[in-house]
Motif scaffolding. Sequence first.
Motif, mmCIF file in Angstrom:
data_model
loop_
_atom_site.group_PDB
_atom_site.id
_atom_site.type_symbol
_atom_site.label_atom_id
_atom_site.label_comp_id
_atom_site.label_asym_id
_atom_site.label_seq_id
_atom_site.Cartn_x
_atom_site.Cartn_y
_atom_site.Cartn_z
ATOM 1 N N ARG A 247 26.493 57.417 43.399
ATOM 2 C CA ARG A 247 27.769 57.180 44.062
ATOM 3 C C ARG A 247 27.638 56.459 45.416
ATOM 4 N N PRO A 248 26.626 56.832 46.230
ATOM 5 C CA PRO A 248 26.519 56.134 47.525
ATOM 6 C C PRO A 248 26.400 54.616 47.387
ATOM 7 N N PHE A 249 25.760 54.132 46.325
ATOM 8 C CA PHE A 249 25.633 52.679 46.125
ATOM 9 C C PHE A 249 26.981 52.064 45.799
ATOM 10 N N TYR A 250 27.761 52.791 45.027
ATOM 11 C CA TYR A 250 29.121 52.335 44.705
ATOM 12 C C TYR A 250 29.927 52.184 46.003
ATOM 13 N N ASP A 251 29.832 53.205 46.845
ATOM 14 C CA ASP A 251 30.583 53.177 48.095
ATOM 15 C C ASP A 251 30.148 52.030 48.990
ATOM 16 N N GLN A 252 28.879 51.622 48.851
ATOM 17 C CA GLN A 252 28.386 50.500 49.656
ATOM 18 C C GLN A 252 28.584 49.166 48.956
ATOM 19 N N GLY A 253 29.171 49.198 47.756
ATOM 20 C CA GLY A 253 29.394 47.955 47.011
ATOM 21 C C GLY A 253 28.117 47.359 46.431
ATOM 22 N N LYS A 254 27.111 48.207 46.167
ATOM 23 C CA LYS A 254 25.864 47.698 45.589
ATOM 24 C C LYS A 254 25.860 47.960 44.089
ATOM 25 N N PHE A 255 25.983 46.879 43.320
ATOM 26 C CA PHE A 255 26.118 47.008 41.867
ATOM 27 C C PHE A 255 25.022 46.267 41.127
ATOM 28 N N ALA A 256 24.549 46.869 40.033
ATOM 29 C CA ALA A 256 23.678 46.146 39.102
ATOM 30 C C ALA A 256 24.569 45.168 38.345
ATOM 31 N N LYS A 257 24.106 43.910 38.213
ATOM 32 C CA LYS A 257 24.935 42.891 37.542
ATOM 33 C C LYS A 257 24.526 42.708 36.084
ATOM 34 N N THR A 258 23.251 42.904 35.814
ATOM 35 C CA THR A 258 22.778 42.898 34.430
ATOM 36 C C THR A 258 21.790 44.049 34.316
ATOM 37 N N PHE A 259 21.509 44.451 33.050
ATOM 38 C CA PHE A 259 20.496 45.477 32.879
ATOM 39 C C PHE A 259 19.167 44.848 33.264
ATOM 40 N N SER A 266 16.725 49.019 41.220
ATOM 41 C CA SER A 266 16.811 49.801 42.456
ATOM 42 C C SER A 266 17.742 50.998 42.299
ATOM 43 N N GLY A 267 18.271 51.186 41.089
ATOM 44 C CA GLY A 267 19.120 52.354 40.858
ATOM 45 C C GLY A 267 20.531 52.210 41.392
ATOM 46 N N TRP A 268 21.027 50.959 41.487
ATOM 47 C CA TRP A 268 22.376 50.761 42.020
ATOM 48 C C TRP A 268 23.427 51.135 40.989
ATOM 49 N N CYS A 269 24.660 51.148 41.439
ATOM 50 C CA CYS A 269 25.788 51.601 40.617
ATOM 51 C C CYS A 269 25.985 50.711 39.384
ATOM 52 N N LEU A 270 26.317 51.351 38.243
ATOM 53 C CA LEU A 270 26.454 50.631 36.968
ATOM 54 C C LEU A 270 27.906 50.280 36.640
ATOM 55 N N TYR A 271 28.763 50.346 37.630
ATOM 56 C CA TYR A 271 30.193 50.089 37.414
ATOM 57 C C TYR A 271 30.449 48.754 36.713
ATOM 58 N N PRO A 296 22.965 59.954 30.948
ATOM 59 C CA PRO A 296 22.925 58.512 30.679
ATOM 60 C C PRO A 296 22.758 57.624 31.918
ATOM 61 N N VAL A 297 23.538 57.868 32.961
ATOM 62 C CA VAL A 297 23.452 57.013 34.145
ATOM 63 C C VAL A 297 22.042 57.067 34.756
ATOM 64 N N GLU A 298 21.445 58.243 34.737
ATOM 65 C CA GLU A 298 20.101 58.402 35.294
ATOM 66 C C GLU A 298 19.073 57.643 34.447
ATOM 67 N N SER A 299 19.410 57.452 33.158
ATOM 68 C CA SER A 299 18.514 56.691 32.287
ATOM 69 C C SER A 299 18.824 55.200 32.329
ATOM 70 N N GLY A 300 19.758 54.807 33.187
ATOM 71 C CA GLY A 300 20.010 53.384 33.390
ATOM 72 C C GLY A 300 21.138 52.801 32.564
ATOM 73 N N HIS A 301 21.895 53.634 31.865
ATOM 74 C CA HIS A 301 23.007 53.138 31.057
ATOM 75 C C HIS A 301 24.303 53.750 31.560
#
Lengths: 361, 148
Positions: A247-259, A266-271, A296-301
């Motif tokens: 969640r902290p990455f989401y709040d900072q706007g740090k998102f994974a763009k592709t798998f 780096s474990g950023w938000c999967l939104y 699931p989220v912890e496993s990267g999905h």
Amino acid sequence: MAKDDDKEQTLGEVLRQQGVSRRGFLKFCATTASLMALPPSMVPAIAKALDKALRPSVIYLSFQECTGCAESLTRSHSPTLESLMFNAISLDYQETLQAAAGTAAEAALHDAMKKFHGKYLLLVDGSIPVKDDGVYSTIAGKTNLQIMKEAAEGAAAVVAVGTCSSFGGIPKANPNPTGAVSVGDLMKSGQIATKPLINVSGCPPIPVVITGVLAHYLTFGEVPALDVHGRPKVFFGETIHDRCYRRPFYDQGKFAKTFDDEGARSGWCLYELGCKGPTTYNACATTKWNGGVSFPVESGHGCLGCSEPDFWDKGSFYAPLSTGHWGTAEGIAAAAAAGAAIGIGAAAMSRRHQDTISKEE
Amino acid sequence: MSGLSDIGVKVEGDSEPEDGPTTRIGNALPILHEIETYLTRLTQGGEPATIDLRAMPLAPGDYETLQRLLGEGEVSATIDALGPTRVRETAVRGVWWVTHHGATDEVVAEFIEITRIPTILQTVDEDLVDGLSRLRECLAQEGQAASD
């Protein structure tokens, strides 16, 4: 399957007969409290209630389903506690687990329904097809609807195990060829008796959530507090997103763009990869899966939203929530712009759900 | 194809993130603060408290950080009831780490207890009564044997 004369024994007596020490019982109660998401300070009260609780008769019916829910329940993370839970109840009918077959099995079902009329707990997994008089799923010559109608009549309460019996699930997915409906739908339309109903959704539900609900019923003899979808609030009161360690990455706007891009590593938000965490109410982020290994989220999905109604028909699992299929709130789609804005939109929606929960009380 | 070692791996843990503490995630420190509050209360004559570790959203590394910071104390015990329960006092006296294992040793519940001694180690009243009757039975039998 228990002997008939076991039925009036208390749980404490049953466990002591099986050689469970008082420390063992306290451990069982502490673990149960943890399962039920109750504060540890309630353990003494739980121990007192469970010690005196009578073993209820449980009938478990399976309709249009894949048996994944029963798999989840019987592989619940602790063999000891699971068997304790099964000893705590008297499981009188379960097609997958029972030794009896054919007419003997059906006879056991009818005996239990008659003997414990008005007292048994009815667990249901799978949706019920109602199109063309329910011919699409029958057991021993009876349609699921007929069986459900008979079984609901004498039930003290009904637990819908899994998304299919809670909301229709995958059998109900568009175009719903069998006219699949949930247990709640049948109660609403008056096709079966209306009884206290607990929806334990999830595809499958988290095993400890199923056993937690059973433990709650045993401890307090009543249905736990429920949310707008009839789900126990202790497990479905918060979203995956609310309790997600990313969640902290989401709040900072740090998102994974592709798998597997740098953000994903780096474990950023999967939104943006389609995670349905912000609109999905379930306990995965804290109870986790496979004995607490991960979720699931912890496993990267991203989260698929499997505990929500009609999750199968809400667009791609890999399209972001902001594409608008999820949630009635236009807030989410409107806030699609950037990290911070999304945060506010999803948070507002989350709060709205919590408000609705509170109003229902 | 190059070897496995060429694949980039990021180890998540308790090391300080490269871009500073602002991106530090997790609940290890908040839990330590909660323990501090309870321990303060206990020193002032208040009630013991218990924290359910399963009820916390723990980030990767949180658990290890908690264990490292609380450390190992001088007391440890194993209770054999429905699988082992391991109880140990941490280096922070009065803070106990209680791990309940199931029959196949998997962890089924885990608590941090802030108390003089965890409840599960104490003998309950019913067990005292049972113990007494067992001892008396034993004495009676021995007395019988001696008089024969």
